[in-house]
Scaffold this active site. Sequence first.
Site, PDB file in Angstrom:
ATOM      1  N   LYS A  83       0.855  -1.191   0.000  1.00 56.53           N
ATOM      2  CA  LYS A  83       0.000   0.000   0.000  1.00 56.53           C
ATOM      3  C   LYS A  83       0.891   1.241   0.000  1.00 56.53           C
ATOM      4  CE  LYS A  83      -4.307   1.088   2.475  1.00 56.53           C
ATOM      5  NZ  LYS A  83      -4.976   0.874   3.767  1.00 56.53           N
TER       6      LYS A  83
HETATM    7  O1  G3P Z   1      -7.724   1.828   5.742  1.00 58.13           O
HETATM    8  C1  G3P Z   1      -8.092   2.993   5.102  1.00 58.13           C
HETATM    9  C2  G3P Z   1      -9.452   3.517   5.515  1.00 58.13           C
HETATM   10  O2  G3P Z   1     -10.416   2.525   5.418  1.00 58.13           O
HETATM   11  C3  G3P Z   1      -9.466   4.249   6.831  1.00 58.13           C
HETATM   12  O3  G3P Z   1     -10.743   4.533   7.272  1.00 58.13           O
HETATM   13  O4  G3P Z   1     -12.210   5.093   9.151  1.00 58.13           O
HETATM   14  O5  G3P Z   1      -9.795   5.762   9.255  1.00 58.13           O
HETATM   15  O6  G3P Z   1     -11.369   6.910   7.706  1.00 58.13           O
HETATM   16  P1  G3P Z   1     -11.037   5.642   8.389  1.00 58.13           P
END
Ligand code: G3P
Length: 220
Positions: A83
Amino acid sequence: MKFFVDTAELKDIQDLAATGLLDGVTTNPSLIAKSGKNFIELIKEICKVVPGPVSAEVASTDYESMLKEGQYLATLAKNVTVKVPLTPAGLKVCKELSGKGTMVNVTLCFSPAQALLAAKAGATFVSPFVGRLDDIGQDGMGLIKEICEMYQAQPHLKTQVLVASVRHPRHVIDAAKMGAHVATCPPAIIHQLFNHPLTDKGLAQFVADWAKTGQKILAA
Ligand code: G3P
């Protein structure tokens, strides 16, 4: 549509893998920090539990260091997806790794233009963050719609749309209708997908009525 779980908690991953409905895993530095686990050991463990793509994010931000980290992460297991952030250096790493056959997930995508660049860099997945756009009053699902339409209009682009920063089941359903390839969700949201109060109520009634018959389907 494929379901990935967005977590670094091994127990949650094992539980969801047991449903037979889990296609992959995404992690990020914040989730790793929250888990308190050793990153490299954890990624190796997750890759043994889930045969599908497991995203492991580079920690550096300059091209040379990201490339070295990505090359190393790719040696941990054959299903590691490296990633990288959606920056010029990240896309350069993406192109390099993709060209060598490594799966790459380009993360922190917030615009259709960024998604177009990720696809041109050969990304296996691009991760638009819908919840974080909603959080600032923008239209997260509108971004998914635009990216899906753009990729469909350019069939030579093979990048899969991986909907990230998912906050509720409606995000998942709308993304599926738009043709997004993957949704990565926190474990609680995947569990929510299974649930409906009328299912619970209906099942309780069936169990009670079946007991009244005094029958068994299988002989004891
Ligand atoms: O892993 C990337 C993404 O899904 C993060 O989500 O909830 O931290 O905005 P969030």
